[in-house]
Design a protein around this motif. Structure first.
Motif, mmCIF file in Angstrom:
data_model
loop_
_atom_site.group_PDB
_atom_site.id
_atom_site.type_symbol
_atom_site.label_atom_id
_atom_site.label_comp_id
_atom_site.label_asym_id
_atom_site.label_seq_id
_atom_site.Cartn_x
_atom_site.Cartn_y
_atom_site.Cartn_z
ATOM 1 N N GLN A 111 0.849 -1.191 0.000
ATOM 2 C CA GLN A 111 0.000 0.000 0.000
ATOM 3 C C GLN A 111 0.888 1.246 0.000
ATOM 4 N N GLY A 112 0.531 2.197 -0.843
ATOM 5 C CA GLY A 112 1.300 3.440 -0.908
ATOM 6 C C GLY A 112 2.490 3.371 -1.849
ATOM 7 N N ALA A 113 2.701 2.211 -2.459
ATOM 8 C CA ALA A 113 3.855 2.063 -3.357
ATOM 9 C C ALA A 113 3.688 2.916 -4.605
ATOM 10 N N GLY A 114 2.438 3.155 -4.975
ATOM 11 C CA GLY A 114 2.195 3.948 -6.176
ATOM 12 C C GLY A 114 1.476 3.176 -7.267
ATOM 13 N N LYS A 115 0.762 2.116 -6.895
ATOM 14 C CA LYS A 115 0.073 1.270 -7.893
ATOM 15 C C LYS A 115 -1.037 2.014 -8.631
ATOM 16 N N THR A 116 -1.905 2.658 -7.853
ATOM 17 C CA THR A 116 -3.058 3.316 -8.481
ATOM 18 C C THR A 116 -2.581 4.446 -9.392
ATOM 19 N N THR A 117 -1.612 5.194 -8.919
ATOM 20 C CA THR A 117 -1.040 6.259 -9.743
ATOM 21 C C THR A 117 -0.431 5.654 -11.005
ATOM 22 N N LEU A 118 0.268 4.554 -10.832
ATOM 23 C CA LEU A 118 0.883 3.888 -11.983
ATOM 24 C C LEU A 118 -0.176 3.425 -12.986
ATOM 25 N N LEU A 254 11.075 7.871 -7.811
ATOM 26 C CA LEU A 254 12.495 8.109 -8.085
ATOM 27 C C LEU A 254 12.832 9.593 -8.038
ATOM 28 N N ASP A 255 11.795 10.422 -7.931
ATOM 29 C CA ASP A 255 12.028 11.863 -7.805
ATOM 30 C C ASP A 255 12.367 12.247 -6.362
ATOM 31 N N GLY A 256 12.146 11.339 -5.428
ATOM 32 C CA GLY A 256 12.380 11.653 -4.018
ATOM 33 C C GLY A 256 13.858 11.629 -3.688
ATOM 34 N N GLY A 280 7.174 11.088 -10.228
ATOM 35 C CA GLY A 280 6.415 12.214 -9.693
ATOM 36 C C GLY A 280 4.945 11.866 -9.583
ATOM 37 N N GLU A 281 4.168 12.815 -9.057
ATOM 38 C CA GLU A 281 2.748 12.541 -8.825
ATOM 39 C C GLU A 281 1.887 12.752 -10.063
ATOM 40 N N SER A 282 2.386 13.543 -11.015
ATOM 41 C CA SER A 282 1.592 13.787 -12.222
ATOM 42 C C SER A 282 1.631 12.559 -13.133
HETATM 43 P P1 GDP Z 1 -1.026 2.560 -3.964
HETATM 44 O O1 GDP Z 1 -1.516 2.456 -2.559
HETATM 45 O O2 GDP Z 1 0.061 1.575 -4.251
HETATM 46 O O3 GDP Z 1 -2.120 2.487 -4.986
HETATM 47 O O4 GDP Z 1 -0.303 3.985 -4.092
HETATM 48 P P2 GDP Z 1 -0.859 5.347 -4.717
HETATM 49 O O5 GDP Z 1 -0.867 5.279 -6.195
HETATM 50 O O6 GDP Z 1 -2.141 5.718 -4.031
HETATM 51 O O7 GDP Z 1 0.289 6.346 -4.292
HETATM 52 C C1 GDP Z 1 0.564 6.677 -2.941
HETATM 53 C C2 GDP Z 1 1.042 8.126 -2.874
HETATM 54 O O8 GDP Z 1 2.281 8.261 -3.551
HETATM 55 C C3 GDP Z 1 0.101 9.109 -3.558
HETATM 56 O O9 GDP Z 1 0.068 10.282 -2.782
HETATM 57 C C4 GDP Z 1 0.756 9.386 -4.902
HETATM 58 O O10 GDP Z 1 0.444 10.657 -5.405
HETATM 59 C C5 GDP Z 1 2.226 9.275 -4.559
HETATM 60 N N1 GDP Z 1 3.050 8.830 -5.702
HETATM 61 C C6 GDP Z 1 2.853 7.797 -6.543
HETATM 62 N N2 GDP Z 1 3.864 7.682 -7.429
HETATM 63 C C7 GDP Z 1 4.731 8.691 -7.140
HETATM 64 C C8 GDP Z 1 5.997 9.111 -7.697
HETATM 65 O O11 GDP Z 1 6.559 8.537 -8.643
HETATM 66 N N3 GDP Z 1 6.600 10.187 -7.102
HETATM 67 C C9 GDP Z 1 6.031 10.851 -6.032
HETATM 68 N N4 GDP Z 1 6.689 11.887 -5.533
HETATM 69 N N5 GDP Z 1 4.858 10.472 -5.500
HETATM 70 C C10 GDP Z 1 4.202 9.414 -6.040
#
Ligand code: GDP
Length: 300
Positions: A111-118, A254-256, A280-282
């Motif tokens: 959770q929080g890894a960035g799956k949904t954003t991906l 990777l932007d962190g 990034g988040e976009s």
């Molecule tokens: P999930 O729980 O795996 O689905 O993760 P989310 O997609 O909800 O992402 C968790 C948080 O990380 C959100 O606030 C996203 O905006 C942020 N996030 C996702 N990918 C990146 C990224 O590549 N860079 C940064 N800085 N933030 C990201």
């Protein structure tokens, strides 16, 4: 790239010292290898990966290719570059598309890894390339997950398949199966299945992800890992490899200002290629991963 800033600076300093020497003695090589080892360990790269890496670099640096080189120091940098490309997975690996659409891509990770954003990033990127992606909300664990995917889908201009009340709600395996049928009927050529994550590796989560995998028979299973995870990267990646057996890795955030260890360890310890980088988040902060370009960035 912020993630590799410190590692990159440390390696640059190491090579600067090397350049002042003409011919390299075995002691020079050992000193250099020791500094590289420390820089990698300080960047949180897994111990076994560092050990294998420095052993190979040392052997090659003591060999003919360096002693006969016109510029031995430059040759050592070249060796480090080549070996970095190797641990990052060698050649770039592209997505496998099914000959019998839809191509199914399943996402897994904490959770929080960035799956949904991906999911949104991938959908946008695929649509730009002429594909017709369908996003599937099979994360029914988190209350807001379905809605979050809907928002991401809207931003990406991609359709979202979400469970309807009374129609498989609560059962992500059913939802995923229905989604594949829906995609086939409506002629979506790619299905991206977002799955639930927990804060830590968890047996129930693995079982669920594994059941979804069995049900949808994906062409790709992408394991999304937050580059900030540091030392935990290896254990997490191995747990997911055993639990769901992914076909590729996506490095997110990777932007962190992570130290880069996760990025540099995961392909090597799992034998699975890093296929994409999220920066990034976009939804546009996303790119296919090129091991050679990443190695060059680190050594720039
Ligand atoms: P999930 O729980 O795996 O689905 O993760 P989310 O997609 O909800 O992402 C968790 C948080 O990380 C959100 O606030 C996203 O905006 C942020 N996030 C996702 N990918 C990146 C990224 O590549 N860079 C940064 N800085 N933030 C990201």
């Amino acid at each position: 790239m912020a993630t590799f800033g410190t590692l990159s600076d440390r390696l640059a300093d190491t090579f600067k010292n090397l350049r002042n020497k003409g011919k390299l003695s075995p002691a020079d090589v050992d000193g250099t290898v020791r500094e590289i080892r420390r820089a990698l360990l300080d960047a949180d790269v897994a111990f076994d990966v560092v050990k294998a890496f420095t052993t190979t670099v040392r052997e090659r640096a003591l060999g003919d290719e360096v002693s006969k080189a016109l510029n031995p120091a430059q040759q050592v940098v070249q060796i480090v570059n080549e070996e970095l490309v190797e641990i990052l997975g060698g050649t770039q690996r592209r997505l496998e598309f099914s000959k019998n659409p839809p191509t199914v891509i399943m996402l897994a990770g904490l959770q929080g890894a960035g799956k949904t954003t991906l999911a949104g990033k991938l959908a946008k990127w695929l649509a730009k390339d002429g594909h017709t992606p369908l996003l599937v909300a099979a994360d029914l664990q988190r209350p807001n997950a379905v809605q979050q995917l809907q928002v991401v889908g809207e931003q990406a201009g991609a359709a979202v398949f979400a469970p309807e009340p009374g129609n498989g709600v609560g059962d992500p395996v059913k939802v995923a199966k229905q989604a594949i049928k829906f995609a086939r009927d409506k002629v979506y050529d790619t299905v991206i299945v977002d799955t639930a994550g927990r804060l830590g590796v968890d047996a129930d989560l693995m079982k669920q992800a594994s059941n979804i995998r069995k049900a949808v028979d994906p062409d790709e299973v992408l394991f999304v890992i937050d580059a900030m995870i540091g030392q935990d990267a290896v254990a997490t990646a191995k747990a997911f490899q055993e639990g769901v057996d992914f076909t590729g890795v996506v490095l997110s955030k990777l932007d962190g200002d992570a130290r880069g260890g996760a990025a540099l360890s995961v392909a090597s310890v799992t034998g699975r290629p890093i296929m994409f980088a999220s920066t990034g988040e976009s939804l546009d902060d996303f790119e296919p991963f090129h091991p050679d370009r990443m190695a060059s960035r680190i050594l720039d």
